[in-house]
Scaffold this active site. Structure first.
Site, PDB file in Angstrom:
ATOM      1  N   SER A  30     -26.152   0.025   8.582  1.00 40.64           N
ATOM      2  CA  SER A  30     -25.659  -0.437  10.001  1.00 40.64           C
ATOM      3  C   SER A  30     -26.095  -1.815  10.228  1.00 40.64           C
ATOM      4  O   SER A  30     -26.069  -2.697   9.513  1.00 40.64           O
ATOM      5  CB  SER A  30     -25.814   0.525  11.200  1.00 40.64           C
ATOM      6  OG  SER A  30     -25.010   0.111  12.322  1.00 40.64           O
ATOM      7  N   ASP A  81     -15.405   5.387  10.897  1.00 34.72           N
ATOM      8  CA  ASP A  81     -16.409   4.395  11.263  1.00 34.72           C
ATOM      9  C   ASP A  81     -15.716   3.273  11.947  1.00 34.72           C
ATOM     10  O   ASP A  81     -15.086   2.722  10.945  1.00 34.72           O
ATOM     11  CB  ASP A  81     -17.421   4.262  10.105  1.00 34.72           C
ATOM     12  CG  ASP A  81     -18.548   3.301  10.721  1.00 34.72           C
ATOM     13  OD1 ASP A  81     -18.728   2.958  11.953  1.00 34.72           O
ATOM     14  OD2 ASP A  81     -19.274   2.937   9.882  1.00 34.72           O
ATOM     15  N   HIS A 122     -19.805   7.112  11.380  1.00 32.43           N
ATOM     16  CA  HIS A 122     -20.766   6.211  11.459  1.00 32.43           C
ATOM     17  C   HIS A 122     -22.260   6.980  11.367  1.00 32.43           C
ATOM     18  O   HIS A 122     -22.368   7.991  12.069  1.00 32.43           O
ATOM     19  CB  HIS A 122     -20.889   5.255  12.391  1.00 32.43           C
ATOM     20  CG  HIS A 122     -21.756   4.121  12.488  1.00 32.43           C
ATOM     21  ND1 HIS A 122     -21.846   3.133  11.561  1.00 32.43           N
ATOM     22  CD2 HIS A 122     -22.841   3.696  13.278  1.00 32.43           C
ATOM     23  CE1 HIS A 122     -22.750   2.232  11.541  1.00 32.43           C
ATOM     24  NE2 HIS A 122     -23.427   2.635  12.616  1.00 32.43           N
TER      25      HIS A 122
END
Length: 317
Positions: free
Chosen positions: A164, A260, A290
């Site tokens: 991320s 995601d 995610h």
């Protein structure tokens, strides 16, 4: 290379069960909580991720870098030294997350990749705005290259990686190392990376606020907390997808999740790397969301294994 797709929603059953449990708690929007409460909530969530793996040695250390003192956590697996090194940057929107929230993932990568993992406690916003985080991450990578032997590592086999926001930082470090003439990197591992602050692609529009993804309002809270000016969103050190030239970067694995909100920008980055002649694999996990790689889903173990295998291959001299 994977293309953007639209179609019927088919979440993995384990993900459905996880999201149903979350819904029972009725969590509100992250940006509506006091900062320290949001950070504490993320830390408490570690207990839901399962028991972390054992590693031969784990050491917290303060290192001196060009950006000042930085705390790192060094994971050393069993094996003959010198070992290759993965410099890892945790996720959390540049605001949340820390060494503890990603402890389990780093342990798994150290064992699976048969590599030392140096997890970097980079400065977070809002206490430290951009470019403090990428500057610190690059400085930590330089420190690893210069001091690899001191931690049992091999300075000729260094990779960067993150998930991320940490994937963003890994991509930025790789670009910075290329442009500054080093350190030489053999690989970059980008796990559902955050690479485009314009927030305009299909997966952002379709999935924000759904399937465990943060809402558009929370996205903007993270960005506004990290940055000091709107124009910075177009800086390649904020949005690596906007870098004009991606040639000369190390071989790359990009892991994405079907549901995601950051899916498309990771896959777009993979296509651009491929067009620039960089060896790249983009691996989308169907039915996943995610942050899935840190969770105890069956496909999470597969993704960690894929990442570890790619790292081991990259570390072969």
């Amino acid at each position: 290379m994977i293309e953007e797709t639209e179609g019927q929603i088919s979440l993995h059953p384990q993900v459905e069960a996880y999201l149903a449990r979350l819904a029972q708690f009725g969590f509100g929007e992250l940006h509506t909580f006091p900062l320290e409460l949001a950070r504490e909530g993320v830390r408490r969530g570690v207990a839901l991720l399962g028991e972390p793996e054992g590693v031969a040695a784990v050491e917290d250390r303060m290192i001196r870098s060009a950006e000042g003192d930085l705390r790192v956590r060094i994971y050393t697996p069993a094996g003959d030294r010198p070992l290759p090194v993965l410099v890892f940057f945790h996720g959390g929107g540049f605001v949340l997350g820390d060494l503890d929230t990603h402890d389990g993932l780093c342990r798994s990568l150290a064992n699976g990749a048969e590599s030392i993992v140096v997890s970097v406690d980079y400065p977070r916003a809002p206490e430290h705005k951009f470019p403090a985080a990428p500057d610190a991450c690059y400085a930590a990578t330089q420190w690893v290259a210069e001091n690899a032997a001191d931690i049992g590592g091999d300075s000729t086999r260094i990779a960067v990686g993150g998930d991320s926001a940490g994937g963003n930082l890994a991509a930025v470090v790789a670009l910075t190392a290329r442009d500054n003439g080093g350190p030489a990197l053999v690989f970059q591992l980008l796990i559902y990376p955050d690479l485009d602050f314009r927030r305009t692609n299909y997966s952002i529009r379709e999935y924000a606020g759904k399937y465990g993804n943060i809402s558009v309002a929370t996205q903007h809270w993270f960005m506004d907390t990290y940055l000091t000016a709107e124009a910075e969103k177009l800086d390649p050190r904020v949005s690596p997808l906007l870098a004009p030239d991606l040639s000369g970067l190390p071989p790359t694995l990009v892991i994405t999740a079907e549901y995601d909100a950051l899916r498309d920008e990771g896959e777009q980055y993979g296509r651009r790397l491929e067009q620039a002649g960089v060896p790249v694999t983009v691996s989308r996990y169907p039915g996943m969301i995610h942050e899935f790689v840190r969770h105890p889903f069956d496909d999470s173990a597969k993704a960690r294994s894929e990442a570890a295998t790619a790292l081991r291959k990259a570390f072969i001299r």
